[in-house]
Design a protein around this motif. Sequence first.
Motif, short mmCIF file in Angstrom:
data_model
loop_
_atom_site.label_atom_id
_atom_site.label_comp_id
_atom_site.label_asym_id
_atom_site.label_seq_id
_atom_site.Cartn_x
_atom_site.Cartn_y
_atom_site.Cartn_z
N ARG A 31 0.74 -1.24 -0.16
CA ARG A 31 -0.03 -0.03 -0.05
C ARG A 31 0.87 1.27 0.29
NH1 ARG A 31 -0.26 -2.11 5.09
NH2 ARG A 31 0.10 -0.75 7.02
N ALA A 32 2.10 1.13 -0.01
CA ALA A 32 3.07 2.08 0.18
C ALA A 32 3.18 2.93 -1.14
CB ALA A 32 4.51 1.75 0.73
N ALA A 33 2.79 4.14 -1.17
CA ALA A 33 3.37 4.78 -2.48
C ALA A 33 4.76 5.18 -2.95
CB ALA A 33 2.39 6.28 -2.65
N PRO A 34 5.21 5.23 -3.93
CA PRO A 34 6.65 5.68 -4.28
C PRO A 34 6.88 7.04 -3.94
CG PRO A 34 5.77 4.49 -6.07
CD PRO A 34 4.52 4.76 -5.23
N GLU A 35 7.86 7.65 -3.46
CA GLU A 35 8.07 8.89 -3.40
C GLU A 35 8.03 9.72 -4.40
OE1 GLU A 35 11.83 9.42 -1.05
OE2 GLU A 35 11.33 7.76 0.42
N GLY A 36 8.12 9.17 -5.65
CA GLY A 36 8.46 9.99 -6.88
C GLY A 36 8.92 8.92 -8.05
N LEU A 37 9.25 9.46 -9.00
CA LEU A 37 9.72 8.64 -10.03
C LEU A 37 11.20 8.53 -10.14
CD1 LEU A 37 7.19 9.52 -12.87
CD2 LEU A 37 7.22 7.39 -11.71
N PRO A 38 11.90 7.56 -10.42
CA PRO A 38 13.25 7.37 -10.86
C PRO A 38 13.62 8.14 -12.00
CG PRO A 38 12.47 5.39 -11.49
CD PRO A 38 11.09 6.11 -10.75
N VAL A 39 14.86 8.34 -12.12
CA VAL A 39 15.44 8.81 -13.53
C VAL A 39 15.44 7.81 -14.44
CG1 VAL A 39 16.44 11.00 -12.25
CG2 VAL A 39 17.98 8.83 -12.53
N ALA A 40 15.73 6.51 -13.96
CA ALA A 40 16.16 5.52 -14.80
C ALA A 40 16.19 4.20 -13.98
CB ALA A 40 17.76 5.67 -15.27
N VAL A 41 15.96 3.17 -14.80
CA VAL A 41 15.98 1.58 -14.53
C VAL A 41 17.04 0.97 -14.94
CG1 VAL A 41 14.54 -0.51 -14.11
CG2 VAL A 41 13.38 1.64 -13.98
N VAL A 42 17.87 0.29 -14.37
CA VAL A 42 18.87 -0.57 -14.62
C VAL A 42 18.28 -2.20 -14.88
CG1 VAL A 42 21.24 -1.68 -14.28
CG2 VAL A 42 20.73 0.80 -13.42
N LEU A 43 18.13 -2.69 -16.06
CA LEU A 43 17.93 -3.86 -16.21
C LEU A 43 18.85 -4.81 -16.14
CD1 LEU A 43 15.18 -2.98 -19.09
CD2 LEU A 43 14.71 -3.53 -16.42
N ALA A 44 19.58 -5.12 -15.07
CA ALA A 44 20.67 -5.70 -14.83
C ALA A 44 20.70 -7.40 -15.68
CB ALA A 44 21.13 -5.84 -13.56
N GLU A 45 21.78 -7.79 -16.26
CA GLU A 45 21.68 -9.00 -16.85
C GLU A 45 22.90 -9.75 -16.33
OE1 GLU A 45 21.90 -8.67 -21.15
OE2 GLU A 45 19.99 -7.68 -20.90
N CYS A 46 23.86 -9.11 -15.42
CA CYS A 46 24.93 -9.71 -14.41
C CYS A 46 25.34 -8.87 -13.64
CB CYS A 46 26.18 -10.04 -15.88
SG CYS A 46 26.80 -8.41 -16.48
#
Length: 448
Positions: A31-46
Motif C-alpha cells: 500500500r506504500a506509494a513511491p516517493e516519486g519517479l526514478p530517473v532510470a531503471v537498470v535492467l541488470a543482466e549480470c
Amino acid sequence: MDGLQDLAARLEARLSTDPEVIARCARDTSRAAPEGLPVAVVLAECTGDVSAALAWANETGTRVSVRGAGTGLTGGANAYDGGLVISLERMNRILSIDADDRLAVVQPGVITAELDAACREEGLFFPPDPASARTCSVGGNIATNAGGLRCVAHGVTSDWIAGLEVVLADGRVMRTGARTRKNVVGYDLTRLFVGSEGTLGIVTEATVRLKTVPEGTPRTFRASFARVEDAGRAVTAIVNGPADPEVLELMDALSVEIIESFHPSGLRVPGGAMLVGQTVGLDSLAKAEEIARTCVEHGADDADISDSDQLLEARRLSNPALNARGLKISCDIGVPVSKLAEIFHGIKAISSRHGLRVSSVAHAGDGNLHSTVESPDTPAGIAAADAVIDDITKLALALGGTISGEHGIGSVKRHELPWQQDAVALDVQRGIKRALDPNGILTPDRAI
C-alpha cells in the motif's frame, strides 16, 4: 541528471528511461506509494551491471532501490524520487543443480516455484515456500528472509542459504559462505545479508541448499471449527504432538469467504476457522489421521483427508483474493505457537472495538499471522485500518511476538521498529549500515 550519460555509456541498452519501464518498476505490491519517479531503471543482466550501477550511484550520491519480482508487501522496493532502480528480473538463470551435494546456484531473479520444479526433476526440492512462490523471486526471498507454507517443517530462507555473491554500495563484489555443510570461518556474513532488505548490498548469486523429496504420497487434511480460538488450541496441540506436518495453515471464516468469492471451488465457509495442511513421507496417512483426531478433540466440527492439493491452492489464493477485494491494509505478526488462541481472541476484540472486520490467514504451525482490515480506500479509511493494525501488532508484542515474521519492514512498518527493538539494538544495526554504505545510497530510510 548530470552523469546519467556516463552510466548509459557503461550499460548501453540495459539502462532504460522509457516511461513505461519506469512506471512498471517504480513500486511493489504494498500500500506504500513511491516517493516519486526514478530517473532510470537498470535492467541488470549480470553482476557487472549491478556493480557499475552502484559505483555510479555511490559517486553521484544517487539513492537506489532494488527490485526483484515486485511482489513485496512493505514498500521496500519502491522508487525514490530522482533515484535509480536496479531491477534483477533479467538475472533469472539457474546456473547449476548439484544432486550429490544437494546444492543449487541461482541468480536472484529466478522464480521460487521454478527453482523448486527444476530441483524436483533431480529428486530434490527447495524448502522455502512462500504463498506467492509462483510469482516471487529467490532474491526477494533472501532480501526479506521469507518463510511460507513449509516453514513449520523446514524453517525460513536463511536456513537454506549456503553462500552469496553480493555487490556492495560502492560497487565492490564479495562472496560469503561455502559449499560445505559446516563453516565457521569469520563472521557469518551470509546471514547478515539474508533479511537485510537491500540495505547492505545487492545479492547477485546464491548457493542454496536442497532437500531430498520424501517418499510416499502426500496427504492433505482439513478441519473446520466453530471458534477460531479452538483452531488456535488445536494448532498448539498438533505442533507439540508426534504427527509432524509439513504444512499447517489457518484461514478464518472471513478469509475463506473472500477466497471462495474470488475463486469458487465449493469450499464451505466455517463458523470460525479452517485448518488445512499436509503430511509427507511413507507414514503420511497415519500422520494426517492423527492430526484429524487432534482437531476433533479440540472442537473441530468435522475433519477429512485427501490426496488433492486443492485446499493448499485455496490458501495460496488469499493474497490475490484480498487484493481483488481492494484490501491491502495488513500486518505480518508472529507469536509463540502457545499464544495462538490468545492472539485470535484479541484480534476479535480489536475488530469489535474499532468496528471494522478483520480477516486473518496464518502459517499457523509457526505462529505467523497475516491480518487484513476491511476499510474504505480513502485517507480516513486507511488511517482507521492502520490504527487496527497497530493495535494487533502491539498485542502480538505483548504476547512475546514480533512485528514481522517474513515480509520485512520496508517503509510501511518502520515506525514500529522501536516497539520491538531497543535503542542500542537499532544503533548497532545503523552502525553496520553506515560501515557498508557510508554515503547512504542503498535503500536508505527503510528496514532499519
